[in-house]
Design a protein around this motif. Structure first.
Motif, PDB file in Angstrom:
ATOM      1  N   GLY A   1      41.929 -19.920 -76.155  1.00  0.00           N
ATOM      2  CA  GLY A   1      42.055 -21.239 -75.649  1.00  0.00           C
ATOM      3  C   GLY A   1      42.668 -22.412 -76.502  1.00  0.00           C
ATOM      4  N   PRO A   2      43.012 -22.342 -77.625  1.00  0.00           N
ATOM      5  CA  PRO A   2      43.501 -23.415 -78.497  1.00  0.00           C
ATOM      6  C   PRO A   2      44.322 -24.390 -77.772  1.00  0.00           C
TER       7      PRO A   2
ATOM      8  N   ARG B   1      39.764 -21.515 -87.319  1.00  0.00           N
ATOM      9  CA  ARG B   1      39.380 -21.958 -86.181  1.00  0.00           C
ATOM     10  C   ARG B   1      38.968 -21.272 -85.096  1.00  0.00           C
ATOM     11  N   LEU B   2      39.361 -19.956 -85.232  1.00  0.00           N
ATOM     12  CA  LEU B   2      38.687 -18.860 -84.148  1.00  0.00           C
ATOM     13  C   LEU B   2      37.277 -18.447 -84.649  1.00  0.00           C
ATOM     14  N   LEU B   3      36.949 -18.444 -86.032  1.00  0.00           N
ATOM     15  CA  LEU B   3      35.653 -18.212 -86.222  1.00  0.00           C
ATOM     16  C   LEU B   3      34.733 -19.403 -85.810  1.00  0.00           C
ATOM     17  N   LYS B   4      35.239 -20.569 -86.245  1.00  0.00           N
ATOM     18  CA  LYS B   4      34.533 -21.800 -85.975  1.00  0.00           C
ATOM     19  C   LYS B   4      34.205 -22.064 -84.534  1.00  0.00           C
ATOM     20  N   SER B   5      35.209 -21.791 -83.617  1.00  0.00           N
ATOM     21  CA  SER B   5      35.036 -22.144 -82.320  1.00  0.00           C
ATOM     22  C   SER B   5      34.562 -20.894 -81.345  1.00  0.00           C
TER      23      SER B   5
ATOM     24  N   SER C   1      49.632 -27.680 -78.515  1.00  0.00           N
ATOM     25  CA  SER C   1      50.640 -28.022 -79.477  1.00  0.00           C
ATOM     26  C   SER C   1      50.037 -27.579 -80.837  1.00  0.00           C
ATOM     27  N   THR C   2      48.921 -27.491 -80.746  1.00  0.00           N
ATOM     28  CA  THR C   2      48.203 -26.994 -82.271  1.00  0.00           C
ATOM     29  C   THR C   2      48.787 -25.593 -82.457  1.00  0.00           C
ATOM     30  N   ALA C   3      48.626 -24.700 -81.463  1.00  0.00           N
ATOM     31  CA  ALA C   3      49.022 -23.404 -81.561  1.00  0.00           C
ATOM     32  C   ALA C   3      50.344 -23.398 -81.953  1.00  0.00           C
ATOM     33  N   ILE C   4      51.218 -23.905 -81.352  1.00  0.00           N
ATOM     34  CA  ILE C   4      52.818 -23.852 -81.328  1.00  0.00           C
ATOM     35  C   ILE C   4      52.958 -24.271 -82.901  1.00  0.00           C
ATOM     36  N   LEU C   5      52.500 -25.396 -83.382  1.00  0.00           N
ATOM     37  CA  LEU C   5      52.403 -25.679 -84.542  1.00  0.00           C
ATOM     38  C   LEU C   5      52.296 -24.756 -85.607  1.00  0.00           C
ATOM     39  N   HIS C   6      51.114 -23.896 -85.543  1.00  0.00           N
ATOM     40  CA  HIS C   6      50.746 -22.776 -86.313  1.00  0.00           C
ATOM     41  C   HIS C   6      52.014 -21.695 -86.234  1.00  0.00           C
ATOM     42  N   PHE C   7      52.373 -21.326 -85.171  1.00  0.00           N
ATOM     43  CA  PHE C   7      53.414 -20.135 -84.817  1.00  0.00           C
ATOM     44  C   PHE C   7      54.653 -20.624 -85.567  1.00  0.00           C
TER      45      PHE C   7
END
Length: 155
Positions: free
Chosen positions: A97-98, A147-151, A101-107
């Protein structure tokens, strides 16, 4: 349990699927490029691969290494070392559930870094081009994992 139609409506997952398709296609291209250079330069790793070029001692001259073939092969191995972790972590990240826009930037950063890494490896461009591309892609995967581990994950 997640319904498949619900998954297909998840914009982050669909973005991940799109960029994964691009990067896996690039990785498939690298295996084809390795085969192309092996055939055109008549450089083989196994005796049975060069059987069509002669028998016995005549075939052994094709069992050698070549700088171009090795460069393409190493670029492909580097893809395997970096894309596989991206696939696993990226999948979990996209399902956590990120923000879209942040996810697309990562990809986008990861795919761009891997494509640039390949260009820098095969051309070859002087360092630190390849190293910067490697560390950018690695950093993106690490960022998604953090981000995954943190959230979302329970430790």
């Amino acid at each position: 349990m997640v319904d498949l139609t619900e998954l297909m409506e998840n914009e982050v997952f669909m973005a991940f699927a799109s960029y994964t398709t691009i990067i896996l296609s690039k990785m498939m291209f690298m295996s084809t490029a390795t085969a192309f250079f092996r055939l055109t330069r008549k450089v083989f790793a196994n005796p049975e691969d060069c059987a069509g070029f002669g028998k016995g001692e005549n075939a052994k001259k094709y069992l050698r290494t070549d700088d171009k073939v090795e460069r393409v092969r190493r670029a492909h191995l580097n893809d395997l070392e970096n894309i596989v972790p991206f696939l696993g972590i990226g999948l979990l990240y996209s399902l956590s559930g990120p923000d879209l826009s942040t996810a697309i930037l990562h990809f986008r950063l990861f795919v761009g870094a891997r494509i640039y890494h390949t260009v820098a490896y095969l051309t070859p461009l002087p360092q630190p081009n390849r190293a910067l591309a490697f560390f950018l892609g690695y950093g993106v995967t690490f960022s998604m994992a953090y981000r995954l581990l943190k959230s979302r994950l329970y430790l």
